[in-house]
Design an enzyme around this catalytic site. Structure first.
Site, PDB file in Angstrom:
ATOM      1  N   LYS A 184      -0.215  16.874  -1.335  1.00  0.00           N
ATOM      2  CA  LYS A 184       1.069  16.501  -1.958  1.00  0.00           C
ATOM      3  C   LYS A 184       1.936  17.739  -2.157  1.00  0.00           C
ATOM      4  O   LYS A 184       3.149  17.714  -1.939  1.00  0.00           O
ATOM      5  CB  LYS A 184       0.803  15.791  -3.284  1.00  0.00           C
ATOM      6  CG  LYS A 184       0.026  14.496  -3.106  1.00  0.00           C
ATOM      7  CD  LYS A 184      -0.485  13.971  -4.431  1.00  0.00           C
ATOM      8  CE  LYS A 184      -1.387  12.776  -4.253  1.00  0.00           C
ATOM      9  NZ  LYS A 184      -2.156  12.451  -5.467  1.00  0.00           N
TER      10      LYS A 184
ATOM     11  N   LYS B 273      -0.031  10.762   2.618  1.00  0.00           N
ATOM     12  CA  LYS B 273       0.189  12.206   2.373  1.00  0.00           C
ATOM     13  C   LYS B 273      -0.567  13.078   3.369  1.00  0.00           C
ATOM     14  O   LYS B 273      -0.097  14.135   3.786  1.00  0.00           O
ATOM     15  CB  LYS B 273      -0.217  12.582   0.944  1.00  0.00           C
ATOM     16  CG  LYS B 273      -1.671  12.277   0.645  1.00  0.00           C
ATOM     17  CD  LYS B 273      -1.899  11.853  -0.779  1.00  0.00           C
ATOM     18  CE  LYS B 273      -3.117  10.970  -0.860  1.00  0.00           C
ATOM     19  NZ  LYS B 273      -3.111   9.990  -1.898  1.00  0.00           N
TER      20      LYS B 273
ATOM     21  N   GLU C 224       8.303   8.261   0.129  1.00  0.00           N
ATOM     22  CA  GLU C 224       8.335   8.453  -1.324  1.00  0.00           C
ATOM     23  C   GLU C 224       6.957   8.283  -1.950  1.00  0.00           C
ATOM     24  O   GLU C 224       6.585   9.004  -2.878  1.00  0.00           O
ATOM     25  CB  GLU C 224       9.325   7.455  -1.946  1.00  0.00           C
ATOM     26  CG  GLU C 224       9.504   7.581  -3.440  1.00  0.00           C
ATOM     27  CD  GLU C 224      10.032   8.945  -3.847  1.00  0.00           C
ATOM     28  OE1 GLU C 224      11.189   9.234  -3.597  1.00  0.00           O
ATOM     29  OE2 GLU C 224       9.258   9.727  -4.441  1.00  0.00           O
TER      30      GLU C 224
ATOM     31  N   THR D 278      -5.021  -1.883  -0.884  1.00  0.00           N
ATOM     32  CA  THR D 278      -4.466  -1.806  -2.242  1.00  0.00           C
ATOM     33  C   THR D 278      -2.937  -1.760  -2.211  1.00  0.00           C
ATOM     34  O   THR D 278      -2.270  -2.510  -2.920  1.00  0.00           O
ATOM     35  CB  THR D 278      -4.998  -0.527  -2.946  1.00  0.00           C
ATOM     36  OG1 THR D 278      -6.413  -0.542  -2.852  1.00  0.00           O
ATOM     37  CG2 THR D 278      -4.578  -0.465  -4.395  1.00  0.00           C
TER      38      THR D 278
END
Ligand SMILES: NC(=O)c1ccc[n+]([C@@H]2O[C@H](COP(=O)([O-])OP(=O)(O)OC[C@H]3O[C@@H](n4cnc5c(N)ncnc54)[C@H](OP(=O)(O)O)[C@@H]3O)[C@@H](O)[C@H]2O)c1
Length: 434
Positions: free
Chosen positions: A207, A107, A131, A14
């Site tokens: 996160k 993450k 990011e 994806t």
């Protein structure tokens, strides 16, 4: 113009395929903005025969992403495979060991191994940019690491899981049960076949662990996070929350307290008028309280190919432009050891919903258990008892003034022992937000 930046991309799903498509489509614009062209020279995925929506001619194919990282003719390595361990970790370590900067959206990898990887990067005079790993397309990392670099952060919190927010929003707006909303989320592709990682709060915790390190300059400590998922939230809680002026969200919070850092992920009642309460559906949001700037809220798409690729590309452009700050905002040697505040010391208001047998003594038990634990009540509401099946039970909803988690747990244990409750008490923490 400087020489081109040669990229190796491992993982063309994806996010990875979208990044490659955008580098092809926006080649001119990217080159103009960073003063250097960006070219993909090597790629890796599992299935070589699958079309990925970009022209792979001239790109070296590697079946093994670790080999790409070790031997590819590249200036930067982009890891978009996923997973805390296995090939993703090995490939990232291989690239860093060669002194090649890494861009990743992973993450899990950072939450589990971020400090060790930051050390490996520093030893080899390079860095990792990530990011996209927190809240997808929202520039939370750059904001924290760069825009707020002169601030002292006291709290970072937010809605970090789109699946949970989608489910809670639909439960509230349409009165549909948790199970039915989860099924819809799976049918729409917002939730995995095994949704535990999302609805159990673990994805948000990954996160949060990263954000906490950047916020407080500490080592990452995923294992210190108190985690509670959303599966026990009922329509009755959502309706009661609305009547009390709250909305229920899965909140991730990191707070600097006198006794250490408190990190927690759990459903929370937040004031319905607060900015965060307006964040609905799959949208994510990150809020930061700091000394100079006060409170800011960043909201936007937390997942999806294009939004996540936007964040990956911004990191790639930073590498191309030579702007590569320390991985976790500070050189790893200057990160503070993580000092954990115990969850039992957490202070705040609580919502409690009890199913109480409609008999003498029940209210006295509630009053005495609250009093003996020093808990004062802001409100107590008893609904009409339901007597259809023998002895009736009445829902009782309590809202406490600020107290501690330890006091609430002791009071609820006492209440359960007294024998006036027909089921497990429901407890939802109230978060004080503007
Ligand atoms: N999707 C999002 O919205 C989103 C948002 C934020 C962050 N992220 C993060 O971005 C990363 C990628 O996510 P994604 O959604 O793009 O995953 P994905 O669609 O499942 O893609 C994973 C890619 O990795 C490749 N791969 C898996 N195992 C491999 C192996 N052993 N060797 C070589 N290639 C391998 C797969 O190859 P095949 O295609 O050949 O199977 C696929 O191309 C994850 O860390 C995720 O947490 C994703």
């Amino acid at each position: 113009m400087k020489s081109e930046l040669r990229l190796g991309i491992a993982g063309l799903g994806t996010v990875g395929a979208k990044v490659a498509q955008l580098i092809e489509r926006k080649a001119e614009l990217l080159a103009e903005r960073v003063g250097r062209s960006i070219r993909i020279t090597a790629i890796s995925a599992r299935d070589r025969s699958r079309g990925r929506g970009f022209d792979a001619d001239g790109m070296a194919w590697f079946d093994d992403p670790v080999e790409l990282a070790e031997k590819g003719e590249i200036d930067a390595f982009v890891e978009l495979i996923g997973g805390a361990d296995g090939v993703a970790r090995q490939a990232v370590e291989a690239a860093l060991s060669r002194g090649i900067p890494v861009v990743t959206a992973n993450k899990a990898l950072l939450a589990h191994h971020g400090v060790a990887l930051a050390r490996l990067a520093a030893e080899n005079d390079t860095e990792i940019l990530f990011e996209a790993a927190v809240a997808g397309g929202i520039p939370a990392i750059k904001t924290m690491r760069e825009a707020l670099s002169a601030n002292e952060v006291s709290r970072v919190y937010g809605i970090l899981n789109g699946t949970c927010n989608y489910i809670l929003t639909r439960m509230e707006k349409e009165g549909i049960s948790f199970d039915a909303c989860l099924k819809d989320a799976q049918a729409l592709g917002y939730a995995e076949a095994d949704p535990t990682f999302d609805i159990g709060g673990f994805d948000a915790a990954h996160k949060l662990a990263i954000l906490t390190s950047l916020a407080f300059g500490t080592e990452i400590s995923l294992e210190s996070i108190f985690i509670e998922g959303i599966s026990k939230i009922t329509i009755a809680d959502i309706v009661a929350a609305a009547e009390l002026g709250y909305r229920i969200k899965l909140l991730a919070v990191a707070l600097n307290t006198d006794s250490g850092i408190e990190q927690r992920v759990h459903p929370a009642m937040i004031p319905a008028r607060s900015s965060l309460a307006q964040v609905d559906g799959v949208t994510n949001a990150v809020a930061i309280d700091s000394d100079l700037l006060g409170s800011i809220l960043l909201a936007g798409p937390g997942a999806g190919g294009a939004a996540t690729a936007s964040a990956v590309l911004s990191d790639i452009m930073d590498v191309a432009g030579g702007f590569v700050p320390p991985t976790l905002g500070l050189p790893p040697s200057r990160l503070q050891p993580y000092h954990r505040a115990r969850m039992r010391a957490h202070e705040g208001g609580y919502y409690i919903r009890l199913a109480v047998f409609d008999r003498v003594g029940a209210f006295a038990s509630i009053a005495s258990r609250m009093a003996e634990n020093g808990i004062s009540l802001e409100s107590i509401v008893q609904r009409k008892a339901d007597r259809r099946a023998g002895e009736g039970t009445a829902p009782v909803i309590l809202v406490t003034h600020d107290t501690t988690e330890a006091a609430i747990r002791a009071a609820l244990e006492g209440l359960s022992r007294d024998g006036h409750l027909s089921g497990e008490p429901q407890m939802i923490r109230i978060e004080d937000l503007d």
